[in-house]
Design a protein around this motif. Structure first.
Motif, short mmCIF file in Angstrom:
data_model
loop_
_atom_site.label_atom_id
_atom_site.label_comp_id
_atom_site.label_asym_id
_atom_site.label_seq_id
_atom_site.Cartn_x
_atom_site.Cartn_y
_atom_site.Cartn_z
N UNK A 169 89.42 20.58 -18.75
CA UNK A 169 88.56 21.73 -18.47
C UNK A 169 88.76 22.33 -17.08
N UNK A 170 89.26 21.55 -16.14
CA UNK A 170 89.49 22.11 -14.80
C UNK A 170 90.88 22.70 -14.65
N UNK A 171 91.85 22.15 -15.38
CA UNK A 171 93.21 22.62 -15.23
C UNK A 171 93.81 22.32 -13.88
N UNK A 172 93.28 21.32 -13.18
CA UNK A 172 93.78 21.03 -11.83
C UNK A 172 94.93 20.04 -11.89
N UNK A 173 95.76 19.99 -10.84
CA UNK A 173 96.85 19.00 -10.80
C UNK A 173 96.35 17.62 -10.42
N UNK A 174 97.06 16.61 -10.87
CA UNK A 174 96.76 15.21 -10.58
C UNK A 174 97.98 14.56 -9.94
N UNK A 175 97.75 13.79 -8.88
CA UNK A 175 98.84 13.04 -8.27
C UNK A 175 99.19 11.85 -9.16
N UNK A 176 100.33 11.24 -8.86
CA UNK A 176 100.74 10.05 -9.61
C UNK A 176 99.74 8.92 -9.42
N UNK A 177 99.25 8.76 -8.18
CA UNK A 177 98.28 7.69 -7.93
C UNK A 177 97.00 7.89 -8.74
#
Length: 266
Positions: A169-177
């Motif tokens: 729902x946010x469409x935000x990026x996520x880091x690998x961690x």
């Protein structure tokens, strides 16, 4: 071994390595790439000497999602590839592991962006190894689109529901961690080493009895979403025949004789 303009195929021991190979576009999904991917899944299943598959990307990227020009039919593809998609309108879903699940274990080796369609394909893999600078996310809602590659179904089954909905729902990026913390990937490794670690993991899988490995994967997939009593019954259906194989007897002999087992898929 097969391959297309945007998908390379390599054999490393008993592992088939499929590489998304369009680095100038951060390995955005094109029609030739999707056709090659599906051919790769079929090749792995048809060749009994293949015991695992590694999926990775070229040029420091995994996959930045669907090429929107390709989605509109204007992306790079020759007439033969376009004819395949006309003949099988489901081909792109099979390539993206939405409507096809290989019987061999699939290990993802992720470097760089693995977003939108990349994150959707990732959900069809079995073991996931990410480089530290890898980036994940489902950006579709930011573009007025829908993550129709299976994410609204699979993601809440694979990671906690609240994390799945936040990603969707946010469409935000996520880091690998962060992806590791929420369970989207299993391991984070130094940049530039994801493929090496994936091949090491594949070698561990390949050393095991292939009939047992494939039965375990099949049982896990068959039990998804079922009530526990039904799932346990299915486990017996998949597991009992393994005990009657010659490979099971070989495993016991090798253990008793303190030597490596030699499995023959029998």
């Amino acid at each position: 071994m097969t391959g297309t303009a945007h998908l390379t195929v390599e054999r490393v021991g008993a592992t088939l390595v499929l590489t998304l190979d369009r680095p100038e576009a951060r390995n955005a999904l094109s029609l030739p790439m999707l056709a090659g991917l599906y051919d790769g899944w079929l090749e792995a299943d048809a060749d009994d000497s293949v015991r695992s598959v590694v999926l990775t990307g070229a040029g420091g990227a995994f996959c930045s999602g669907m090429d929107l020009k390709a989605l509109a039919g204007a992306g790079p593809a020759d007439d033969d590839v376009r004819a395949r998609f006309r003949a099988d309108p489901d081909l792109h879903w099979k390539a993206m592991l939405r409507h096809h699940r290989p019987r061999k274990p699939v290990i993802a080796a992720v470097e760089g962006p693995c977003v939108a369609g990349g994150t959707e394909i990732l959900q069809g893999t079995d073991i996931r190894i990410a480089a530290r600078s890898a980036v994940f996310g489902l950006f579709e809602v930011r573009r007025g689109l829908f993550p129709i590659g299976g994410s609204t179904v699979r993601l809440p089954r694979q990671i906690p529901r609240t994390h799945a909905l936040e990603m969707l729902l946010t469409g935000r990026p996520y880091t690998a961690e962060e992806a590791e913390r929420i369970g989207l990937v299993g391991r984070v490794v130094p940049d530039g080493t994801a493929l090496d670690h994936a091949l090491e993991t594949a070698a561990l899988v390949n050393a095991n009895a292939p009939l047992a490995v494939e039965a375990v994967k099949a049982a896990v997939l068959a039990a998804e979403g079922l009530p526990e009593p039904e799932a346990l019954a299915l486990e017996l259906d998949h597991g009992r025949p393994v005990f009657d194989t010659d490979d099971a007897k070989e495993g016991a002999r090798a253990f008793a004789e303190k030597r490596p087992a030699v499995y023959r898929r029998a």
